[in-house]
Design an enzyme around this catalytic site. Sequence first.
Site, PDB file in Angstrom:
ATOM      1  N   ASP A 125       0.838  -1.189   0.000  1.00  0.00           N
ATOM      2  CA  ASP A 125       0.000   0.000   0.000  1.00  0.00           C
ATOM      3  C   ASP A 125       0.888   1.261   0.000  1.00  0.00           C
ATOM      4  O   ASP A 125       1.865   1.325  -0.733  1.00  0.00           O
ATOM      5  CB  ASP A 125      -0.972  -0.049   1.187  1.00  0.00           C
ATOM      6  N   TRP A 126       0.568   2.257   0.826  1.00  0.00           N
ATOM      7  CA  TRP A 126       1.391   3.469   0.869  1.00  0.00           C
ATOM      8  C   TRP A 126       2.824   3.179   1.324  1.00  0.00           C
ATOM      9  O   TRP A 126       3.740   3.945   1.029  1.00  0.00           O
ATOM     10  CB  TRP A 126       0.748   4.518   1.788  1.00  0.00           C
ATOM     11  N   TRP A 165     -12.802   3.738  -3.489  1.00  0.00           N
ATOM     12  CA  TRP A 165     -12.219   3.826  -2.150  1.00  0.00           C
ATOM     13  C   TRP A 165     -12.010   5.281  -1.744  1.00  0.00           C
ATOM     14  O   TRP A 165     -12.330   5.685  -0.629  1.00  0.00           O
ATOM     15  CB  TRP A 165     -10.905   3.052  -2.089  1.00  0.00           C
ATOM     16  N   ASP A 259      -7.765  -8.589  -3.712  1.00  0.00           N
ATOM     17  CA  ASP A 259      -7.715  -7.144  -3.492  1.00  0.00           C
ATOM     18  C   ASP A 259      -8.435  -6.433  -4.640  1.00  0.00           C
ATOM     19  O   ASP A 259      -8.009  -6.540  -5.787  1.00  0.00           O
ATOM     20  CB  ASP A 259      -6.251  -6.691  -3.419  1.00  0.00           C
ATOM     21  N   HIS A 288      -6.420  -6.990   0.323  1.00  0.00           N
ATOM     22  CA  HIS A 288      -5.448  -5.897   0.266  1.00  0.00           C
ATOM     23  C   HIS A 288      -4.363  -6.025   1.328  1.00  0.00           C
ATOM     24  O   HIS A 288      -3.194  -5.791   1.062  1.00  0.00           O
ATOM     25  CB  HIS A 288      -6.190  -4.573   0.435  1.00  0.00           C
TER      26      HIS A 288
END
Length: 307
Positions: A125-126, A165, A259, A288
Amino acid sequence: MTEIKALRTPDERFANLPDWPFTPRYIEDLPGYEGLRMHYVDHGQHEGPTFLCIHGEPSWAYLFRKMAPVFVEAGYRFVAVDMFGFGRSDKPVDDEVYTYHFHRNALLAFVEYLNLRDICLVVQDWGGVLGLTLPMAAPARYTRLIVMNTGLPGGEEAPEGFAAWRAFNRSQPDLDVAALMKRATPILTDAEAAAYGAPFPDKSYKGGVRRFPELVMMKEQGKELTPASKEGVETSLAARKFWSEDWTGESFMAVGMADPVLGPPAMKALRKIIRNCPEPMEIDEAGHFVQEWGEPIAKAALKRFGL
């Protein structure tokens, strides 16, 4: 640096977390971030590889609790950092404080502060959107990569899953993080889901949570990039070039196939960017937050690296 007003989650919120025996460590004087306290954990041997784990939205270092024992028991060092606004790190109250380079520069300063070397970067992710840009700033520090459900956006139009999202996040200024994690990862126990919600006693602590989706370098359909989402484009495109042309380390990719946002299509595109990235480990039931299947991923990565 101008003084930033920030909140600090009370320690009692983190009491008795399931499967999280790690002693909290803090940096009070991170260069460029004086006045803010950053939390991290640092466990295991300081000889050999360091597995540097960087979380994403809206999680924290706790996300790596199933990978950590594998790294430590193999004789290596496990380091996991909480970005500002998350976990046990301080949380600026002004949403506008959270920018792409606010976060990226803090991570760069953290690596320098601990003088980490022989780094295996572990990201999702980030943690990947930012973390994958770190090695080009100090290539000699990084030797390996474990990459999961993430990307290096460069200003493209947001796919449907991410657009949905971002819209949902905008509608939830007081996002129920525990409920989100439970919904996204049904295998979590209620206690584990609560551990993800622990950093956020109320809405005022959630500036980082609200802000991250707005910083993703993707535009909405028919619109231009916002100033917030435009900030990281140049850095991200430079990172793409680094991974495709200059990366000489070993790589391991794991994909949570369920995901809806950063699943197989996104990871297939990312794999094409990473030089010599082998076929990914596919986990059909993982969504995810693929680190919730972290033990087999960590073991497979160590085997791939010959560690």
